[in-house]
Design an enzyme around this catalytic site. Structure first.
Site, mmCIF file in Angstrom:
data_model
loop_
_atom_site.group_PDB
_atom_site.id
_atom_site.type_symbol
_atom_site.label_atom_id
_atom_site.label_comp_id
_atom_site.label_asym_id
_atom_site.label_seq_id
_atom_site.Cartn_x
_atom_site.Cartn_y
_atom_site.Cartn_z
ATOM 1 N N ARG A 147 0.841 -1.193 0.000
ATOM 2 C CA ARG A 147 0.000 0.000 0.000
ATOM 3 C C ARG A 147 0.886 1.257 0.000
ATOM 4 O O ARG A 147 2.024 1.216 0.471
ATOM 5 C CB ARG A 147 -0.904 0.021 1.237
ATOM 6 C CG ARG A 147 -1.808 -1.203 1.365
ATOM 7 C CD ARG A 147 -2.530 -1.189 2.699
ATOM 8 N NE ARG A 147 -3.407 -2.354 2.864
ATOM 9 C CZ ARG A 147 -3.035 -3.509 3.420
ATOM 10 N NH1 ARG A 147 -1.791 -3.644 3.883
ATOM 11 N NH2 ARG A 147 -3.891 -4.509 3.529
ATOM 12 N N LYS A 171 -1.482 -3.224 8.089
ATOM 13 C CA LYS A 171 -2.611 -2.920 8.975
ATOM 14 C C LYS A 171 -2.516 -3.753 10.247
ATOM 15 O O LYS A 171 -2.136 -4.920 10.209
ATOM 16 C CB LYS A 171 -3.928 -3.216 8.253
ATOM 17 C CG LYS A 171 -4.233 -2.232 7.128
ATOM 18 C CD LYS A 171 -5.597 -2.497 6.533
ATOM 19 C CE LYS A 171 -5.948 -1.442 5.482
ATOM 20 N NZ LYS A 171 -7.287 -1.667 4.895
ATOM 21 N N HIS A 243 -4.026 3.011 -5.255
ATOM 22 C CA HIS A 243 -3.951 1.548 -5.199
ATOM 23 C C HIS A 243 -3.812 0.896 -6.580
ATOM 24 O O HIS A 243 -3.759 -0.332 -6.673
ATOM 25 C CB HIS A 243 -5.212 0.991 -4.529
ATOM 26 C CG HIS A 243 -5.035 0.711 -3.061
ATOM 27 N ND1 HIS A 243 -3.917 1.078 -2.351
ATOM 28 C CD2 HIS A 243 -5.843 0.079 -2.170
ATOM 29 C CE1 HIS A 243 -4.058 0.699 -1.083
ATOM 30 N NE2 HIS A 243 -5.208 0.093 -0.958
ATOM 31 N N ARG A 246 -1.007 -1.541 -6.943
ATOM 32 C CA ARG A 246 -1.262 -2.693 -6.066
ATOM 33 C C ARG A 246 -2.254 -3.650 -6.737
ATOM 34 O O ARG A 246 -2.040 -4.862 -6.755
ATOM 35 C CB ARG A 246 -1.805 -2.188 -4.726
ATOM 36 C CG ARG A 246 -2.204 -3.273 -3.722
ATOM 37 C CD ARG A 246 -2.551 -2.601 -2.397
ATOM 38 N NE ARG A 246 -3.244 -3.457 -1.447
ATOM 39 C CZ ARG A 246 -2.647 -4.309 -0.615
ATOM 40 N NH1 ARG A 246 -1.328 -4.448 -0.644
ATOM 41 N NH2 ARG A 246 -3.354 -5.022 0.238
ATOM 42 N N HIS A 269 -3.610 -9.492 3.151
ATOM 43 C CA HIS A 269 -5.045 -9.617 3.409
ATOM 44 C C HIS A 269 -5.288 -10.631 4.520
ATOM 45 O O HIS A 269 -4.770 -11.753 4.464
ATOM 46 C CB HIS A 269 -5.790 -10.087 2.149
ATOM 47 C CG HIS A 269 -5.904 -9.033 1.105
ATOM 48 N ND1 HIS A 269 -6.143 -9.316 -0.234
ATOM 49 C CD2 HIS A 269 -5.819 -7.674 1.173
ATOM 50 C CE1 HIS A 269 -6.198 -8.195 -0.925
ATOM 51 N NE2 HIS A 269 -6.000 -7.187 -0.088
ATOM 52 N N TYR A 278 -9.566 -10.334 -7.228
ATOM 53 C CA TYR A 278 -8.638 -10.238 -8.350
ATOM 54 C C TYR A 278 -8.807 -11.386 -9.337
ATOM 55 O O TYR A 278 -8.446 -11.264 -10.501
ATOM 56 C CB TYR A 278 -7.192 -10.168 -7.837
ATOM 57 C CG TYR A 278 -6.935 -8.912 -7.040
ATOM 58 C CD1 TYR A 278 -6.916 -7.672 -7.666
ATOM 59 C CD2 TYR A 278 -6.753 -8.948 -5.665
ATOM 60 C CE1 TYR A 278 -6.703 -6.511 -6.933
ATOM 61 C CE2 TYR A 278 -6.544 -7.796 -4.933
ATOM 62 C CZ TYR A 278 -6.522 -6.586 -5.573
ATOM 63 O OH TYR A 278 -6.326 -5.429 -4.855
#
Length: 297
Positions: A147, A171, A243, A246, A269, A278
């Site tokens: 990110r 995150k 993004h 990414r 994730h 995706y």
């Protein structure tokens, strides 16, 4: 209730270790919820709140034109708040337990094709002292799928060029190790050898890898401004987001046979269902290619 909200925010910060932006989102959602409960429903304690009050708040959000995705986020915040209140014995029941979450429409992420990526990454040197920095940042984004917020917080010690990987804090302060391709390694090395020293400020020594014109760490806004300029020079007509590279990284890996679990791990994730979007992008692109080139499509 605002006192209980502060306790909840403290819990998210200290015990759950959530990212600052995530915590701010929780707080923003819950402040509007509490304001509605106190002003419209005339309720002053957690024990007075019933399911019907939450339903009326959600109806208000819908009347205000909020999207299904926004409403779903509010529900998640409210549910977590009431679960916390029940666990901490602030309340004796959880009124959110049977609240249904609306199905948000999943929009497919915008991605660049390989030719567009090459145009974006292969810009000629314009003589700017920021060229090597910008080149290295774009190469790292496409090589790793990290990110933008993770990119701008990279330090010199996070990059291991001889081993060919970088260390990234994502995150929830979760660490992950991501491989670096040879092109990205070379771009970083060029920047370290010839570019970063020009940007360093003796007044503001820093370990951040990518620096702005003040010699400090780059901001998201600064990166986004540079990306739009670069895309314009490269002649890319598609609407870009921070993004975009990414999304392109993940899509191109899957199109070329990468394992979904491996892509999930590199993207950071928590849930593989997030990564699966995706695969839908890849299928959509395959259909487009089929329709364009098959003689009987």
């Amino acid at each position: 209730m605002n006192d209980h909200l502060q306790d909840f925010i403290h819990y998210l910060m200290i015990e759950k270790g959530l990212a600052r932006n995530t915590i701010m989102s929780y707080e923003r959602d819950l402040r509007s919820y509490i304001l509605f409960i106190e002003k419209k429903m005339m309720k002053q304690s957690m024990n007075e709140i019933e399911r019907v009050h939450i339903v009326q708040f959600l109806a208000q959000l819908k009347d205000d034109g909020k999207s299904a995705k926004t409403i779903a986020r509010h529900i998640a915040s409210i549910r977590s708040f009431h679960q916390f209140a029940l666990r901490e014995k602030i309340a004796d029941h959880d009124p959110s337990i049977h609240i249904e979450t609306p199905q948000a429409e999943k929009s497919l992420p915008k991605v660049l094709n390989m030719k567009e990526v090459e145009r974006l990454l292969d810009l000629p040197n314009n003589g700017s002292r920021f060229y090597l920095r910008d080149k290295a940042m774009l190469e790292v984004l496409y090589a790793t799928g990290i990110r933008v917020s993770e990119l701008i917080h990279l330090t010199i010690n996070d990059v291991h060029l001889t081993m060919g990987f970088l260390r990234c804090i994502g995150k929830g302060n979760k660490e992950r190790i991501i491989p670096l391709g040879k092109t990205a390694q070379a771009a970083i090395q060029d920047y370290l050898d010839k570019g970063r020293q020009q940007l360093l400020s003796p007044k503001h020594p820093t370990e951040y890898l990518f620096l702005n014109h003040h010699g400090k760490g780059l901001s998201r806004q600064g990166f986004w401004k540079n990306l739009k300029k670069t895309a314009q020079v490269a002649g890319i007509q598609k609407e870009l987001t921070p993004h975009t590279l990414r999304h392109s990284f993940a899509t191109h890996l899957l199109e070329n046979g990468a394992d979904l679990r491996a892509v999930q791990e590199m993207l950071g994730h928590a849930d593989i269902s997030t990564t699966q979007i995706y695969t839908h992008v890849s299928k959509t692109r395959l259909k487009d290619v089929y329709k364009q080139f098959h003689p009987r499509a």
